[in-house]
Design a protein around this motif. Sequence first.
Motif, PDB file in Angstrom:
ATOM      1  N   TRP A 100       7.861   7.706  16.034  1.00  0.00           N
ATOM      2  CA  TRP A 100       7.673   9.066  15.533  1.00  0.00           C
ATOM      3  C   TRP A 100       7.139   9.986  16.627  1.00  0.00           C
ATOM      4  N   VAL A 101       7.614  11.229  16.609  1.00  0.00           N
ATOM      5  CA  VAL A 101       7.121  12.263  17.506  1.00  0.00           C
ATOM      6  C   VAL A 101       6.652  13.437  16.649  1.00  0.00           C
ATOM      7  N   GLU A 102       5.425  13.869  16.875  1.00  0.00           N
ATOM      8  CA  GLU A 102       4.891  15.026  16.151  1.00  0.00           C
ATOM      9  C   GLU A 102       5.075  16.261  17.046  1.00  0.00           C
ATOM     10  N   LEU A 103       5.854  17.235  16.558  1.00  0.00           N
ATOM     11  CA  LEU A 103       6.171  18.406  17.370  1.00  0.00           C
ATOM     12  C   LEU A 103       4.928  19.277  17.556  1.00  0.00           C
ATOM     13  N   LYS A 104       4.733  19.728  18.778  1.00  0.00           N
ATOM     14  CA  LYS A 104       3.553  20.533  19.096  1.00  0.00           C
ATOM     15  C   LYS A 104       3.893  22.012  19.271  1.00  0.00           C
ATOM     16  N   ASP A 105       5.168  22.312  19.528  1.00  0.00           N
ATOM     17  CA  ASP A 105       5.546  23.695  19.829  1.00  0.00           C
ATOM     18  C   ASP A 105       6.008  24.472  18.609  1.00  0.00           C
ATOM     19  N   VAL A 106       6.068  23.822  17.452  1.00  0.00           N
ATOM     20  CA  VAL A 106       6.531  24.492  16.244  1.00  0.00           C
ATOM     21  C   VAL A 106       5.873  23.826  15.031  1.00  0.00           C
ATOM     22  N   GLU A 107       5.587  24.613  14.024  1.00  0.00           N
ATOM     23  CA  GLU A 107       5.074  24.074  12.766  1.00  0.00           C
ATOM     24  C   GLU A 107       5.665  24.873  11.622  1.00  0.00           C
ATOM     25  N   LEU A 108       5.477  24.373  10.392  1.00  0.00           N
ATOM     26  CA  LEU A 108       5.959  25.084   9.223  1.00  0.00           C
ATOM     27  C   LEU A 108       5.197  26.387   9.044  1.00  0.00           C
ATOM     28  N   VAL A 109       5.890  27.397   8.544  1.00  0.00           N
ATOM     29  CA  VAL A 109       5.238  28.681   8.263  1.00  0.00           C
ATOM     30  C   VAL A 109       4.281  28.521   7.089  1.00  0.00           C
ATOM     31  N   ASN A 110       4.751  27.877   6.033  1.00  0.00           N
ATOM     32  CA  ASN A 110       3.918  27.563   4.874  1.00  0.00           C
ATOM     33  C   ASN A 110       3.674  26.061   4.818  1.00  0.00           C
ATOM     34  N   GLY A 111       2.509  25.677   4.338  1.00  0.00           N
ATOM     35  CA  GLY A 111       2.272  24.260   4.108  1.00  0.00           C
ATOM     36  C   GLY A 111       3.224  23.736   3.037  1.00  0.00           C
ATOM     37  N   ARG A 112       3.743  22.527   3.233  1.00  0.00           N
ATOM     38  CA  ARG A 112       4.733  21.965   2.303  1.00  0.00           C
ATOM     39  C   ARG A 112       4.271  20.593   1.821  1.00  0.00           C
ATOM     40  N   TRP A 113       3.913  20.520   0.567  1.00  0.00           N
ATOM     41  CA  TRP A 113       3.529  19.272  -0.101  1.00  0.00           C
ATOM     42  C   TRP A 113       4.400  19.172  -1.349  1.00  0.00           C
ATOM     43  N   TYR A 114       5.211  18.152  -1.477  1.00  0.00           N
ATOM     44  CA  TYR A 114       6.195  17.991  -2.559  1.00  0.00           C
ATOM     45  C   TYR A 114       7.365  18.981  -2.413  1.00  0.00           C
ATOM     46  N   ALA A 115       7.886  19.119  -1.216  1.00  0.00           N
ATOM     47  CA  ALA A 115       9.031  19.997  -0.968  1.00  0.00           C
ATOM     48  C   ALA A 115      10.321  19.187  -0.879  1.00  0.00           C
ATOM     49  N   THR A 116      11.448  19.877  -0.772  1.00  0.00           N
ATOM     50  CA  THR A 116      12.759  19.242  -0.666  1.00  0.00           C
ATOM     51  C   THR A 116      13.515  19.839   0.519  1.00  0.00           C
ATOM     52  N   ASN A 117      14.170  18.968   1.295  1.00  0.00           N
ATOM     53  CA  ASN A 117      14.966  19.387   2.441  1.00  0.00           C
ATOM     54  C   ASN A 117      16.453  19.185   2.161  1.00  0.00           C
ATOM     55  N   GLN A 118      17.277  20.076   2.711  1.00  0.00           N
ATOM     56  CA  GLN A 118      18.739  19.947   2.580  1.00  0.00           C
ATOM     57  C   GLN A 118      19.392  20.508   3.832  1.00  0.00           C
ATOM     58  N   ILE A 119      20.262  19.703   4.475  1.00  0.00           N
ATOM     59  CA  ILE A 119      21.001  20.184   5.625  1.00  0.00           C
ATOM     60  C   ILE A 119      22.053  21.183   5.160  1.00  0.00           C
ATOM     61  N   LEU A 120      22.278  22.209   5.977  1.00  0.00           N
ATOM     62  CA  LEU A 120      23.202  23.297   5.661  1.00  0.00           C
ATOM     63  C   LEU A 120      24.467  23.195   6.520  1.00  0.00           C
ATOM     64  N   PRO A 121      25.493  23.966   6.191  1.00  0.00           N
ATOM     65  CA  PRO A 121      26.755  23.871   6.943  1.00  0.00           C
ATOM     66  C   PRO A 121      26.613  24.118   8.438  1.00  0.00           C
ATOM     67  N   ASP A 122      25.645  24.927   8.838  1.00  0.00           N
ATOM     68  CA  ASP A 122      25.483  25.205  10.266  1.00  0.00           C
ATOM     69  C   ASP A 122      24.609  24.176  10.972  1.00  0.00           C
ATOM     70  N   GLY A 123      24.215  23.126  10.237  1.00  0.00           N
ATOM     71  CA  GLY A 123      23.417  22.072  10.836  1.00  0.00           C
ATOM     72  C   GLY A 123      21.928  22.306  10.811  1.00  0.00           C
ATOM     73  N   THR A 124      21.497  23.473  10.356  1.00  0.00           N
ATOM     74  CA  THR A 124      20.068  23.712  10.173  1.00  0.00           C
ATOM     75  C   THR A 124      19.632  23.114   8.839  1.00  0.00           C
ATOM     76  N   VAL A 125      18.339  23.084   8.620  1.00  0.00           N
ATOM     77  CA  VAL A 125      17.791  22.485   7.395  1.00  0.00           C
ATOM     78  C   VAL A 125      16.973  23.524   6.651  1.00  0.00           C
ATOM     79  N   ILE A 126      17.227  23.650   5.350  1.00  0.00           N
ATOM     80  CA  ILE A 126      16.391  24.493   4.497  1.00  0.00           C
ATOM     81  C   ILE A 126      15.329  23.610   3.869  1.00  0.00           C
ATOM     82  N   ILE A 127      14.100  24.128   3.811  1.00  0.00           N
ATOM     83  CA  ILE A 127      12.964  23.420   3.223  1.00  0.00           C
ATOM     84  C   ILE A 127      12.511  24.247   2.029  1.00  0.00           C
ATOM     85  N   VAL A 128      12.585  23.645   0.847  1.00  0.00           N
ATOM     86  CA  VAL A 128      12.448  24.391  -0.407  1.00  0.00           C
ATOM     87  C   VAL A 128      11.175  23.985  -1.141  1.00  0.00           C
ATOM     88  N   GLY A 129      10.324  24.971  -1.400  1.00  0.00           N
ATOM     89  CA  GLY A 129       9.209  24.791  -2.319  1.00  0.00           C
ATOM     90  C   GLY A 129       8.070  23.965  -1.764  1.00  0.00           C
TER      91      GLY A 129
END
Length: 537
Positions: free
Chosen positions: A148-177
Amino acid sequence: MDASFPSLWFLQTLILTSLLTVHAQLPGAWELLVPNAGVASMHTAVTRFNTVVLLDRTNIGPSRKMLPKGHCRYDRNDAVLKKDCYAHSVVLDLKTNQIRPLMILTDTWCSSGQFLPNGTLLQTGGDLDGLKKIRTFEPCEPDGFCDWVELKDVELVNGRWYATNQILPDGTVIIVGGRGTNTVEYYPPRKNRNGAVELKFLSDVEDNQMDNLYPYVHLLPNGHLFIFANNKAVMYDHQDNKVIREYPELLGGPRNYPSAGSSVMLALDGDFSTAVVVICGGAQYGAFIERSTDTPAHGSCGRIVATDPNPGWEMEDMPFGRVMGDMVMLPTGDSLIINGAQTGTQGFEMASNPCLNPVLYRPDQPVGLRFMTLNPGTIPRMYHSTANLLPDGRVLLAGSNPHYLYNFAAEFPTELRLEAFSPEYLSPDRANIRPEIKGIPNMVRYGETFEVLVSVPLPVVGIVQVNFGSAPFATHSFSQGQRLVKLTVTPSIPDNGRYRIKCTAPTNAAVAPPAYYMAFAVNQGVPSVARWVHLVA
């Protein structure tokens, strides 16, 4: 009386024998893979190297797997271990069933994840010091030392506990809720956007026991998202960040954490324009608030054509009520419903009556004939358990820890054993029609025509399917990013004892986002061992 005793005994023996025979005839087989994985997996994902990442949370005290010497984690805020030399994540080699410890630094409790187009596992959020963390795991060969690598140069804008991730057509990931976080955000962060974007729908469906956590998110083939939380759903345009359709309410009570059933989007096929979503099971409203372990779970399923202009829910009942079940898309297009309990709710020590019988959901059958009860297991898989499709067609079962810390003396103890369930298609009497992929490209592009070479012991009769299955991130009764796409194929052509199948790759990235997929050949309902194929633009 003496004369009648033998006949009574004979009748009882006959009844018992009949019941045992019926039990033995239920489809499916179980096997113990690993007697002690060292950790109780709360999150599980299968990699393209035929390894499996298992991940618990960090602040859970001693696990049963030590980190390599000199690789301890130090956290003065950890209530249990300030110096933690135990592994809370491991990787399983499916060929040897050997376990290697991995090192995770921040708390991953009830976090989310998704594979990126290059096969790297993105892992986001958690609790405490992990709330805004973004981590990656770049998988490697089983004899490698990736970690595992913990990224140091970027973090989530909002804290996410019990969220859901989904890859999108452009290859990015949306993080929901997430708990108390009724927004969405993206990885990598979108340029010219102000970080997180409000999704009012999530706050609208929140109730006094939450029930909007770990929302079910499915990428529809029209490029929009189907987002379901509590008992309602919307179609979401992630480009313009707006709701473009509200679906009818699904009756029967809440369906998401802490009352979760499970959900799948059925296989995409044909012209890929139709997407059908199924949601099954859940806890009754109030069970979580009352901490009731004996409130019966929902047995109902709702099925909706999410792409229909006038959609409505079609209702049907499972053979069992089930909360915390996992729905796994099989290579055939059927769905396996496994794990969970028949009473109670999600949460620590808040369920009972484990549901040991898996159920097969056959979507092509008429209502009333879609469910088949399968051979029961013996190990309860309750809160914090997972189920993942493996490349050989089996389903891996991991975890179950309905306790705040590890507890091996409880009625439903912390579970470190790893099992595999083999659906009926892997039974010995079907081995002579099981295909084997002899040749397939390692990489294909959208819309590309390519050939697959297979062998089958008996002559091929009918169409051999070639189906792409994603590798989802399984946690809390939902497999984030789960997807099965049935490719357009031509009839197989005999070729020196083998068969050539001409296939067309998915037409666009809304049908199948860029990623590594398990490619299965399926002959008369029996899948091959998968080969990994990289789908790229």
